[in-house]
Scaffold this motif. Structure first.
Motif, mmCIF file in Angstrom:
data_model
loop_
_atom_site.group_PDB
_atom_site.id
_atom_site.type_symbol
_atom_site.label_atom_id
_atom_site.label_comp_id
_atom_site.label_asym_id
_atom_site.label_seq_id
_atom_site.Cartn_x
_atom_site.Cartn_y
_atom_site.Cartn_z
ATOM 1 N N VAL A 123 4.020 -9.579 -12.321
ATOM 2 C CA VAL A 123 3.931 -8.288 -12.459
ATOM 3 C C VAL A 123 2.909 -8.648 -11.031
ATOM 4 C CG1 VAL A 123 3.532 -6.315 -11.742
ATOM 5 C CG2 VAL A 123 4.592 -6.815 -13.515
ATOM 6 N N VAL A 124 3.380 -8.176 -9.016
ATOM 7 C CA VAL A 124 1.998 -8.766 -7.921
ATOM 8 C C VAL A 124 1.741 -7.390 -8.199
ATOM 9 C CG1 VAL A 124 1.479 -9.416 -6.255
ATOM 10 C CG2 VAL A 124 3.009 -11.048 -7.195
ATOM 11 N N ALA A 125 0.264 -7.244 -8.135
ATOM 12 C CA ALA A 125 -0.199 -5.677 -8.054
ATOM 13 C C ALA A 125 -0.834 -5.258 -6.666
ATOM 14 C CB ALA A 125 -1.176 -5.612 -9.733
ATOM 15 N N PRO A 126 -1.012 -4.172 -6.822
ATOM 16 C CA PRO A 126 -1.809 -3.773 -5.838
ATOM 17 C C PRO A 126 -3.384 -4.236 -6.379
ATOM 18 C CG PRO A 126 -0.445 -2.191 -5.958
ATOM 19 C CD PRO A 126 -0.567 -2.663 -7.414
ATOM 20 N N GLY A 137 2.533 7.212 2.176
ATOM 21 C CA GLY A 137 0.952 8.337 1.978
ATOM 22 C C GLY A 137 1.007 9.637 3.115
ATOM 23 N N ARG A 138 1.739 8.697 4.412
ATOM 24 C CA ARG A 138 1.153 9.610 5.328
ATOM 25 C C ARG A 138 2.666 10.485 5.626
ATOM 26 N NH1 ARG A 138 1.529 4.779 9.365
ATOM 27 N NH2 ARG A 138 3.415 4.863 9.076
ATOM 28 N N VAL A 139 3.652 10.152 4.411
ATOM 29 C CA VAL A 139 4.303 11.683 4.138
ATOM 30 C C VAL A 139 3.754 12.587 3.530
ATOM 31 C CG1 VAL A 139 6.034 12.851 2.888
ATOM 32 C CG2 VAL A 139 6.835 10.787 4.419
ATOM 33 N N ALA A 140 2.979 12.459 2.022
ATOM 34 C CA ALA A 140 2.183 13.419 1.215
ATOM 35 C C ALA A 140 1.254 14.074 2.352
ATOM 36 C CB ALA A 140 1.714 11.592 -0.201
ATOM 37 N N ASP A 141 0.485 12.914 2.871
ATOM 38 C CA ASP A 141 -0.424 13.629 3.650
ATOM 39 C C ASP A 141 -0.319 14.707 4.753
ATOM 40 O OD1 ASP A 141 -2.609 12.278 1.947
ATOM 41 O OD2 ASP A 141 -2.630 10.998 3.725
ATOM 42 N N SER A 142 0.794 14.502 5.194
ATOM 43 C CA SER A 142 1.274 16.038 6.103
ATOM 44 C C SER A 142 1.685 17.011 5.208
ATOM 45 C CB SER A 142 2.316 15.142 7.114
ATOM 46 O OG SER A 142 3.426 14.091 6.467
ATOM 47 N N ALA A 143 2.097 16.219 4.445
ATOM 48 C CA ALA A 143 2.395 17.169 2.948
ATOM 49 C C ALA A 143 1.930 18.158 3.072
ATOM 50 C CB ALA A 143 3.636 17.272 2.334
ATOM 51 N N ARG A 194 0.700 -1.423 0.409
ATOM 52 C CA ARG A 194 0.121 0.277 0.153
ATOM 53 C C ARG A 194 0.937 0.699 -0.321
ATOM 54 N NH1 ARG A 194 -3.940 -3.199 2.988
ATOM 55 N NH2 ARG A 194 -2.534 -2.819 4.792
ATOM 56 N N GLY A 195 1.829 1.392 1.219
ATOM 57 C CA GLY A 195 3.119 2.636 0.741
ATOM 58 C C GLY A 195 2.263 2.959 1.691
ATOM 59 N N GLU A 196 2.054 2.701 2.865
ATOM 60 C CA GLU A 196 1.641 4.007 4.045
ATOM 61 C C GLU A 196 2.194 4.854 4.498
ATOM 62 O OE1 GLU A 196 -0.427 1.778 6.962
ATOM 63 O OE2 GLU A 196 -2.076 0.277 5.272
ATOM 64 N N ASP A 205 -5.567 7.009 -2.307
ATOM 65 C CA ASP A 205 -5.879 7.452 -3.364
ATOM 66 C C ASP A 205 -4.783 6.196 -4.536
ATOM 67 O OD1 ASP A 205 -4.308 8.663 -3.321
ATOM 68 O OD2 ASP A 205 -4.940 10.032 -4.506
ATOM 69 N N ARG A 206 -4.359 6.262 -4.341
ATOM 70 C CA ARG A 206 -3.023 5.364 -5.298
ATOM 71 C C ARG A 206 -1.453 4.535 -4.537
ATOM 72 N NH1 ARG A 206 0.019 9.837 -9.153
ATOM 73 N NH2 ARG A 206 -2.150 9.780 -10.014
ATOM 74 N N PRO A 207 -1.467 3.228 -4.505
ATOM 75 C CA PRO A 207 -0.843 2.568 -3.807
ATOM 76 C C PRO A 207 0.848 2.802 -4.343
ATOM 77 C CG PRO A 207 -0.882 1.191 -5.588
ATOM 78 C CD PRO A 207 -1.938 2.380 -5.766
ATOM 79 N N LYS A 208 1.738 2.268 -3.521
ATOM 80 C CA LYS A 208 3.077 2.940 -3.815
ATOM 81 C C LYS A 208 4.146 2.704 -5.848
ATOM 82 C CE LYS A 208 6.827 1.570 -1.035
ATOM 83 N NZ LYS A 208 8.179 1.158 0.297
ATOM 84 N N ALA A 209 2.819 1.506 -5.728
ATOM 85 C CA ALA A 209 3.233 1.303 -7.180
ATOM 86 C C ALA A 209 3.305 2.365 -8.134
ATOM 87 C CB ALA A 209 3.389 -0.543 -7.208
#
Ligand code: CTP
Ligand code: MG
Length: 242
Positions: free
Chosen positions: A67-70, A17-23, A12-14, A35-39
């Motif tokens: 490829v193992v996808a989200p 995501g956390r960094v992007a949200d706090s930014a 998921r790239g949590e 809204d979008r996983p790390k990949a």
């Protein structure tokens, strides 16, 4: 000898995501951006996954890619592969709850006649041909598995709560990266059990498999936070300018 790459991209790239949200001003306590996983985080205007996909496609050592996808992103992965002209991609399957589960699903897509399976994290975009060559060479020498590793700059200590209980001999330690290469039959058996492992090699070692270490690459750094993404981006920009 056929070499299959399993590209683990289902996380998921949590932390990213956390960094992007706090930014974005939601504060550090905000839930991770879903809204979008790390990949599919943007690296130079395209999904992070594109970088490793293209590099594996271009490698002389890789014949086919799974490829193992989200979950829910299997189709966008196929579209991306088509857009990039990655004809080696033969399957895009939804991953599982843990990395180990995702790898097991990916390995399940590899046909029985494959000789070697390479497992790589999409979170390490800058996979390079020399590393792939070192891994395959090690298997040709008769090892069950081969992993890239780097010597440590820092001293590592074992701690329990606040107390240091042991200082580990640094000369014996390596920081291990992906891609990791295995004799296909060995990996197949190893991934059948164990959901806790953070790397495939650990599962193979636990079953008595013989794994060797080859020289890793500092550029194989793992993208965990937004800073990592920026670091990879600036390296790519620098290498294009040369
Ligand atoms: N991975 C996976 N399936 C999972 C979890 C992780 O395929 N269920 C993959 C990720 O896509 C990544 C690699 O394993 O390429 C290493 O995982 P990590 O860097 O931890 O990525 P994420 O789990 O996505 O990030 P986070 O832990 O911050 O959520
Ligand atoms: Mg994770």
């Amino acid at each position: 000898m056929s070499v299959w790459a399993v590209l683990a991209a289902a996380g998921r790239g949590e932390r990213l995501g956390r960094v992007a949200d706090s930014a974005a001003g939601q504060g550090p306590a905000a839930p991770p951006s879903q809204d979008r996983p790390k990949a599919f985080a943007q690296l130079q205007g395209r999904p992070l996954l594109a970088e490793s996909l293209e590099r594996l496609e271009a490698s002389a050592w890789v014949d086919s890619i799974v490829v193992v996808a989200p979950p829910g992103w299997e189709e966008p992965v196929i579209l991306l592969a088509e857009e990039l002209g990655c004809g080696k991609v033969v399957a895009s399957v939804a991953g599982g709850e843990s990395r180990a589960a995702s790898v097991r699903i990916g390995v399940g897509e590899v046909p029985d006649d494959a000789a070697v399976i390479l497992v790589h994290d999409a979170a390490r975009p800058l996979v390079s041909e020399p590393v792939l060559e070192r891994l395959i060479e090690a298997l040709n020498e008769g090892w069950d598995g081969a992993v890239p590793g780097l010597a440590l700059a820092d001293t590592v200590k074992r701690v329990r709560e606040d107390a240091v209980v042991e200082t580990l001999p640094r000369g014996e330690l390596r920081a291990v990266q992906t891609p990791q290469a295995f004799v296909a039959s060995v990996l197949r058996e190893a991934v059948a059990d164990g959901d806790e492992a953070t790397d495939c090699s650990g599962l193979v070692e636990a079953r008595g498999g013989r794994v060797t270490i080859v020289e890793g690459d500092p550029l194989l750094l793992k993208v965990t936070t937004g800073d990592d993404l920026a670091g990879v981006e600036s390296w790519i920009r620098g290498s294009e300018a040369r």
